[in-house]
Design an enzyme around this catalytic site. Structure first.
Site, PDB file in Angstrom:
ATOM      1  N   GLY A  61      -2.273 -46.034 -67.292  1.00  0.00           N
ATOM      2  CA  GLY A  61      -2.091 -44.834 -68.090  1.00  0.00           C
ATOM      3  C   GLY A  61      -3.395 -44.198 -68.530  1.00  0.00           C
ATOM      4  O   GLY A  61      -3.428 -43.421 -69.484  1.00  0.00           O
ATOM      5  N   ASP A  85      -4.513 -34.157 -67.993  1.00  0.00           N
ATOM      6  CA  ASP A  85      -5.471 -35.134 -67.494  1.00  0.00           C
ATOM      7  C   ASP A  85      -6.630 -34.459 -66.778  1.00  0.00           C
ATOM      8  O   ASP A  85      -7.795 -34.840 -66.941  1.00  0.00           O
ATOM      9  CB  ASP A  85      -4.782 -36.116 -66.538  1.00  0.00           C
TER      10      ASP A  85
END
Length: 363
Positions: free
Chosen positions: A105, A153
Site C-alpha cells: 500500500g 499516488d
C-alpha cells in the site's frame, strides 16, 4: 541514457476520496523506483532488477499490444499510449529498479509509472509540462494496466516536497504543500507493513468505486465530494441501500477530516491530528469496510502503546498501518505490534519510520 527516480508514498489521511473528486493528504517517501532509458537496436525491451527475465515486444499502440506479464504493463503503458497519441517512439530499452515493498500500500506502482514516464519523456525530448506528465501517468494505470486509481499516488510521486505533505484537490488536481514538522514536535511516523497483501485491480476496490459513483448518480451530484457535511444526513436519507449509505458517510466525513488535518498542520498543531487519524481508520473499518484483521490489530496495538493516532494507509484489504508517536515511544510501539501479531498467529510485520521526502527527480 536517461535516468529518473520517483518515490512511493504514504497517505497521511484521505482514503478513497481521490476518485470521488475529494481531498487527500499524502507525502512522498525515501524509497522509490529508478527508471533508466536508452536506445535499443530494435523493438522495446523492459528489464527489472526485481525480475529474472527481460521482456521484449514489438512497437505498437495499446490496442495492438502483445500479451506481457502484468508488471511490464506499468512500463510499456507509457510507450503504447505515446504511440497512440502520434509520438514516434523509437526502439528503447527501459530498465527499472525499485525498493518500494510491493503489496504494502505504499504505491510501488505509481513510483514505477512516474519514473518511467519522466525518463521516457526526458530521453525523447518531449517537453511534457507538469499536467501532461500527470495525465499520462494516470492513463497508464487506468487504461494500460486496468487499475481504477484516482490519481493521488501519481500526484505526490511527481510533486512531493521534503518536509511536507501534499494537499491535493482531486477535482482540479491543484496541490499545495503543507508542513509536516515531525522533528520539531519530537514525533515520528511509525509504519507497520502487515504483509497482508492487497491488489488495487482486484474486485473489491473497483466495487467500492462503482458504489460511490452509483450513490452520486442517485443523489444527483457530479461526485460525492459535492455532498457537504451539513447535507450528509439528508443525503443518507435519500439512499435505500445500506451499503451505499456507508460508502457516502465514509467519503463525506473523510473529506472533512483531510481538510481539518491540513488546517491543524498549517497552524503548527501536528500533535492534534491524532484523533482524526484514528477516526479515519474507524470509518474505513466500519463504513467502507476495507480493513482486514492484520491492520486492525496493528492499529489497536499502536494506540495501546501510546500513539496519538493510527490508521491504515492505502487502498485497503491489507498493506500498511501508520502511527503518530512521540520519538521516544517508537521502539516500544514496534515491539507491541510484533507481540500482538504473534499472539494472533499472524506473520512477522515489517516496521520502519517514515519522513516526507521530495518527488520525482532526474538522477
Amino acid at each position: 541514457m536517461t535516468s529518473w527516480f520517483a518515490p512511493g508514498r504514504i497517505n497521511l489521511i484521505g482514503e478513497h476520496t481521490d476518485y470521488n473528486d475529494g481531498f487527500v493528504l499524502p507525502f512522498a517517501l525515501a524509497v522509490g523506483c529508478t527508471a533508466t532509458v536508452s536506445q535499443a537496436a530494435q523493438d522495446w525491451s523492459v528489464r527489472s532488477a526485481q525480475e529474472p527475465e527481460p521482456v521484449v515486444v514489438r512497437r505498437s499502440g495499446l490496442a495492438g499490444a502483445d500479451a506481457v506479464p502484468e508488471w511490464t504493463r506499468y512500463v510499456l503503458g507509457a510507450l503504447w499510449l505515446l504511440t497512440d497519441r502520434g509520438i514516434d517512439v523509437p526502439p528503447l530499452e527501459v530498465t527499472v529498479d525499485s525498493d518500494v515493498p510491493t503489496g504494502a500500500g505504499l504505491s510501488s506502482s505509481a513510483a514505477l509509472v512516474c519514473s518511467v514516464v519522466r525518463a521516457v519523456g526526458d530521453h525523447l525530448g518531449l517537453d511534457l509540462d507538469d499536467d501532461a506528465v500527470f495525465a499520462l501517468t494516470r492513463d497508464v494505470e487506468n487504461d494500460a494496466v486496468g487499475a481504477p486509481t484516482g490519481g493521488m499516488d501519481q500526484l505526490v510521486s511527481l510533486r512531493g516536497e521534503a518536509g511536507h505533505v501534499l494537499l491535493c484537490d482531486m477535482r482540479s488536481h491543484d496541490t499545495r504543500p503543507v508542513p509536516l514538522d515531525l522533528a520539531g514536535h519530537g514525533l515520528s511516523v511509525l509504519v507497520a507493513d502487515t504483509r497482508a497483501p492487497h491488489k488495487h485491480s482486484d474486485g473489491e476496490y473497483g466495487a467500492r468505486r462503482r458504489g460511490c459513483e452509483e450513490a452520486a448518480r442517485i443523489l444527483g451530484v457530479p461526485a460525492l465530494r459535492d455532498v457537504s457535511g451539513e447535507g450528509l444526513a439528508d443525503a443518507l436519507g435519500r439512499l435505500d441501500d445500506d451499503e451505499l449509505r456507508r460508502y457516502v458517510r465514509h467519503v463525506v466525513t473523510e473529506d472533512e477530516r483531510v481538510l481539518a488535518v491540513a488546517r491543524l498542520l498549517d497552524e503548527g498543531r501536528l500533535p492534534d491530528i491524532g484523533q482524526a487519524l484514528t477516526a479515519s481508520h474507524r470509518s474505513m473499518r466500519d463504513d467502507f469496510r476495507i480493513t482486514v484483521p492484520e491492520v486492525d490489530t496493528a492499529v489497536d496495538a499502536l494506540l495501546s502503546a501510546g500513539a496519538l493516532g493510527a490508521r491504515m494507509t492505502g487502498g485497503g484489504f491489507g498493506g500498511c498501518v501508520i502511527g503518530l508517536l512521540p520519538e521516544g515511544d517508537v521502539e516500544a510501539a514496534g515491539d507491541a505490534v510484533r507481540r500482538a501479531f504473534a499472539d494472533a498467529g499472524f506473520g512477522e510485520p515489517s516496521l520502519f519510520t517514515a519522513s516526507a521526502e521530495a518527488g520525482a527527480r532526474r538522477v
